[in-house]
Design a protein around this motif. Structure first.
Motif, mmCIF file in Angstrom:
data_model
loop_
_atom_site.group_PDB
_atom_site.id
_atom_site.type_symbol
_atom_site.label_atom_id
_atom_site.label_comp_id
_atom_site.label_asym_id
_atom_site.label_seq_id
_atom_site.Cartn_x
_atom_site.Cartn_y
_atom_site.Cartn_z
ATOM 1 N N LEU A 127 4.826 10.144 -17.710
ATOM 2 C CA LEU A 127 6.256 10.378 -17.895
ATOM 3 C C LEU A 127 6.634 11.737 -17.330
ATOM 4 O O LEU A 127 5.996 12.741 -17.640
ATOM 5 C CB LEU A 127 6.623 10.338 -19.386
ATOM 6 C CG LEU A 127 6.278 9.056 -20.149
ATOM 7 C CD1 LEU A 127 6.735 9.167 -21.606
ATOM 8 C CD2 LEU A 127 6.929 7.841 -19.494
ATOM 9 N N PHE A 128 7.673 11.746 -16.488
ATOM 10 C CA PHE A 128 8.206 12.995 -15.935
ATOM 11 C C PHE A 128 9.613 13.162 -16.504
ATOM 12 O O PHE A 128 10.465 12.273 -16.330
ATOM 13 C CB PHE A 128 8.224 12.916 -14.410
ATOM 14 C CG PHE A 128 9.010 14.016 -13.751
ATOM 15 C CD1 PHE A 128 8.710 15.356 -13.998
ATOM 16 C CD2 PHE A 128 10.054 13.727 -12.886
ATOM 17 C CE1 PHE A 128 9.441 16.379 -13.406
ATOM 18 C CE2 PHE A 128 10.790 14.732 -12.287
ATOM 19 C CZ PHE A 128 10.477 16.067 -12.544
ATOM 20 N N ASP A 129 9.853 14.263 -17.204
ATOM 21 C CA ASP A 129 11.130 14.476 -17.896
ATOM 22 C C ASP A 129 11.512 13.247 -18.729
ATOM 23 O O ASP A 129 12.678 12.837 -18.786
ATOM 24 C CB ASP A 129 12.251 14.796 -16.894
ATOM 25 C CG ASP A 129 12.145 16.243 -16.375
ATOM 26 O OD1 ASP A 129 11.494 17.074 -17.047
ATOM 27 O OD2 ASP A 129 12.708 16.526 -15.305
ATOM 28 N N GLY A 130 10.502 12.634 -19.334
ATOM 29 C CA GLY A 130 10.748 11.514 -20.248
ATOM 30 C C GLY A 130 10.869 10.155 -19.577
ATOM 31 O O GLY A 130 10.982 9.142 -20.262
ATOM 32 N N GLU A 131 10.840 10.135 -18.217
ATOM 33 C CA GLU A 131 10.982 8.848 -17.508
ATOM 34 C C GLU A 131 9.657 8.490 -16.845
ATOM 35 O O GLU A 131 8.981 9.378 -16.319
ATOM 36 C CB GLU A 131 12.019 8.984 -16.376
ATOM 37 C CG GLU A 131 13.407 9.373 -16.814
ATOM 38 C CD GLU A 131 14.123 8.199 -17.464
ATOM 39 O OE1 GLU A 131 13.834 7.054 -17.071
ATOM 40 O OE2 GLU A 131 14.948 8.437 -18.366
ATOM 41 N N PRO A 132 9.313 7.182 -16.816
ATOM 42 C CA PRO A 132 8.070 6.807 -16.125
ATOM 43 C C PRO A 132 8.098 7.270 -14.667
ATOM 44 O O PRO A 132 9.118 7.099 -13.986
ATOM 45 C CB PRO A 132 8.062 5.275 -16.209
ATOM 46 C CG PRO A 132 8.966 4.947 -17.351
ATOM 47 C CD PRO A 132 9.994 6.040 -17.420
ATOM 48 N N LEU A 133 7.010 7.873 -14.237
ATOM 49 C CA LEU A 133 6.925 8.334 -12.846
ATOM 50 C C LEU A 133 6.725 7.115 -11.957
ATOM 51 O O LEU A 133 5.803 6.328 -12.160
ATOM 52 C CB LEU A 133 5.742 9.306 -12.706
ATOM 53 C CG LEU A 133 5.605 10.063 -11.396
ATOM 54 C CD1 LEU A 133 6.804 10.963 -11.152
ATOM 55 C CD2 LEU A 133 4.328 10.900 -11.393
ATOM 56 N N ASN A 134 7.622 6.973 -10.986
ATOM 57 C CA ASN A 134 7.582 5.794 -10.121
ATOM 58 C C ASN A 134 7.480 6.265 -8.684
ATOM 59 O O ASN A 134 8.436 6.824 -8.132
ATOM 60 C CB ASN A 134 8.863 4.982 -10.350
ATOM 61 C CG ASN A 134 8.958 3.799 -9.413
ATOM 62 O OD1 ASN A 134 8.088 3.588 -8.548
ATOM 63 N ND2 ASN A 134 10.003 3.013 -9.571
ATOM 64 N N ARG A 135 6.314 6.039 -8.082
ATOM 65 C CA ARG A 135 6.082 6.604 -6.750
ATOM 66 C C ARG A 135 7.003 6.005 -5.684
ATOM 67 O O ARG A 135 7.084 6.502 -4.581
ATOM 68 C CB ARG A 135 4.615 6.432 -6.369
ATOM 69 C CG ARG A 135 3.739 7.329 -7.250
ATOM 70 C CD ARG A 135 2.341 7.449 -6.749
ATOM 71 N NE ARG A 135 1.599 6.213 -6.897
ATOM 72 C CZ ARG A 135 0.399 6.012 -6.369
ATOM 73 N NH1 ARG A 135 -0.156 6.955 -5.647
ATOM 74 N NH2 ARG A 135 -0.223 4.882 -6.561
ATOM 75 N N ARG A 136 7.685 4.898 -6.021
ATOM 76 C CA ARG A 136 8.616 4.308 -5.045
ATOM 77 C C ARG A 136 10.045 4.828 -5.197
ATOM 78 O O ARG A 136 10.908 4.539 -4.385
ATOM 79 C CB ARG A 136 8.586 2.785 -5.156
ATOM 80 C CG ARG A 136 7.416 2.217 -4.343
ATOM 81 C CD ARG A 136 7.292 0.752 -4.553
ATOM 82 N NE ARG A 136 6.857 0.484 -5.931
ATOM 83 C CZ ARG A 136 6.373 -0.658 -6.350
ATOM 84 N NH1 ARG A 136 6.264 -1.660 -5.519
ATOM 85 N NH2 ARG A 136 5.985 -0.820 -7.595
ATOM 86 N N ASP A 137 10.266 5.599 -6.260
ATOM 87 C CA ASP A 137 11.611 6.152 -6.497
ATOM 88 C C ASP A 137 11.689 7.496 -5.762
ATOM 89 O O ASP A 137 11.284 8.540 -6.280
ATOM 90 C CB ASP A 137 11.814 6.314 -8.011
ATOM 91 C CG ASP A 137 13.188 6.877 -8.359
ATOM 92 O OD1 ASP A 137 13.845 7.458 -7.474
ATOM 93 O OD2 ASP A 137 13.583 6.750 -9.529
ATOM 94 N N THR A 138 12.217 7.463 -4.530
ATOM 95 C CA THR A 138 12.140 8.670 -3.688
ATOM 96 C C THR A 138 12.935 9.840 -4.273
ATOM 97 O O THR A 138 12.521 10.986 -4.152
ATOM 98 C CB THR A 138 12.626 8.386 -2.245
ATOM 99 O OG1 THR A 138 13.867 7.718 -2.336
ATOM 100 C CG2 THR A 138 11.635 7.542 -1.475
ATOM 101 N N ALA A 139 14.063 9.537 -4.935
ATOM 102 C CA ALA A 139 14.859 10.630 -5.522
ATOM 103 C C ALA A 139 14.065 11.281 -6.657
ATOM 104 O O ALA A 139 14.020 12.514 -6.775
ATOM 105 C CB ALA A 139 16.186 10.089 -6.039
#
Ligand SMILES: Nc1ncnc2c1ncn2[C@@H]1O[C@H](COP(=O)(O)OP(=O)(O)OP(=O)(O)O)[C@@H](O)[C@H]1O
Length: 275
Positions: free
Chosen positions: A85-97
């Protein structure tokens, strides 16, 4: 029980601002597991979190899973189970933003200052690279920020035109740290950052990391075999064994009154705790 002051006369509950929600940790492993293609379970149900400004040591014998945990925290590998979790959100390597925000917030320093700097690039290119690749700054602005990052690690701007081979191991590690902090990250992940250095250089680099942490509020996760370095830099320590967390707590307590035999053995294996 927490005490709550009575609202002033004439105010209704709706007028009273709600207490601000606590910010989520910058980065966390949530029940994370990881299995290498040709290996067994390197991490098994590991949970740990790093809040803003916090410093956390990750210790354990060789093969305990420290580097694997750091690779998941860095987004280099995705967990086989659980989440990062990054800042409480799942880290998604496809989410470029999200990955762009992640890269400007979370930076890393590795063990070997000889292989981590590209020998063909001048120091100005090396240190300013995160600014250019993240689109934060370029040209003169990037050069100025690189000079200021080098100053923050105790190096003069005259190193900018030189190449990595012209520097000692300790100076190269300072350059690697300058590159990591040039985009003003909130969290630095350090994998054995001092273990390739001789003892006096080690102390200088630990002092440097301590100074950066204290001046800028930078959070830190440090993997280290050097419990003296962990004692100097990390307020909290997590002990891994066979891919699982066996013990975690405030570093002074953990080092001086460990609950687990495994932690006691790790401490006993250190000749002495420096400083
Ligand atoms: N590329 C790989 N392929 C298969 N197994 C691996 C790979 N890298 C690590 N492992 C295994 O995963 C486990 C955890 O390794 P990891 O490198 O995370 O441990 P570590 O605590 O960082 O060790 P060290 O202190 O020696 O660096 C070990 O059993 C190791 O053999």
């Amino acid at each position: 029980m927490t005490e709550q002051a009575a609202p002033p006369a004439g105010t209704s509950p709706a007028d009273i601002p709600a207490p601000a929600a606590a910010a989520p940790p910058i980065l966390a492993l949530q029940g994370a597991g990881y299995r290498y293609h040709r290996g067994g379970l390197a991490l098994d149900d590991v949970s740990l979190s790093i809040a803003a400004g916090e410093s956390v040591g990750l210790v354990g014998e060789s093969g305990a899973g420290k580097t694997t945990a750091l690779r998941l925290l860095l987004g280099l590998d995705a967990p086989s189970s659980g989440a990062v979790l990054f800042d409480g959100e799942p880290l998604n390597r496809r989410d470029t933003a999200q990955i762009r925000r992640f890269r400007s917030s979370v930076q890393a320093v590795f063990q070997d200052p000889y292989s981590s700097l590209d020998p063909r690039q001048r120091i100005d290119r090396i240190v300013s690279e995160p600014l250019r690749s993240l689109g934060i700054a370029s040209g003169r602005e990037a050069a100025e920020q690189a000079a200021s990052a080098l100053e923050s690690v105790g190096l003069d701007a005259d190193v900018l035109r030189r190449y990595p081979h012209e520097f000692s191991g300790g100076q190269r590690q300072r350059i690697a740290i300058a590159r990591a902090v040039v985009c003003k990250p909130r969290l630095l992940l350090a994998d054995e950052p001092v273990s390739a250095l001789d003892m006096s250089t080690r102390i200088q680099v630990i002092d440097l990391l301590q100074g950066l942490r204290d001046r800028t509020g930078l959070a830190l996760v440090m993997v280290s075999h050097d419990l003296g370095a962990v004692a100097s830099l990390c307020e909290r320590t997590v002990v891994l064994r066979g891919g699982r967390v066996v013990e975690a707590g405030p570093t002074p307590q953990l080092l001086h009154a460990p609950a687990e035999e495994y932690t006691r053995a790790l401490i006993a294996a250190v000749p002495r705790l420096p400083r």
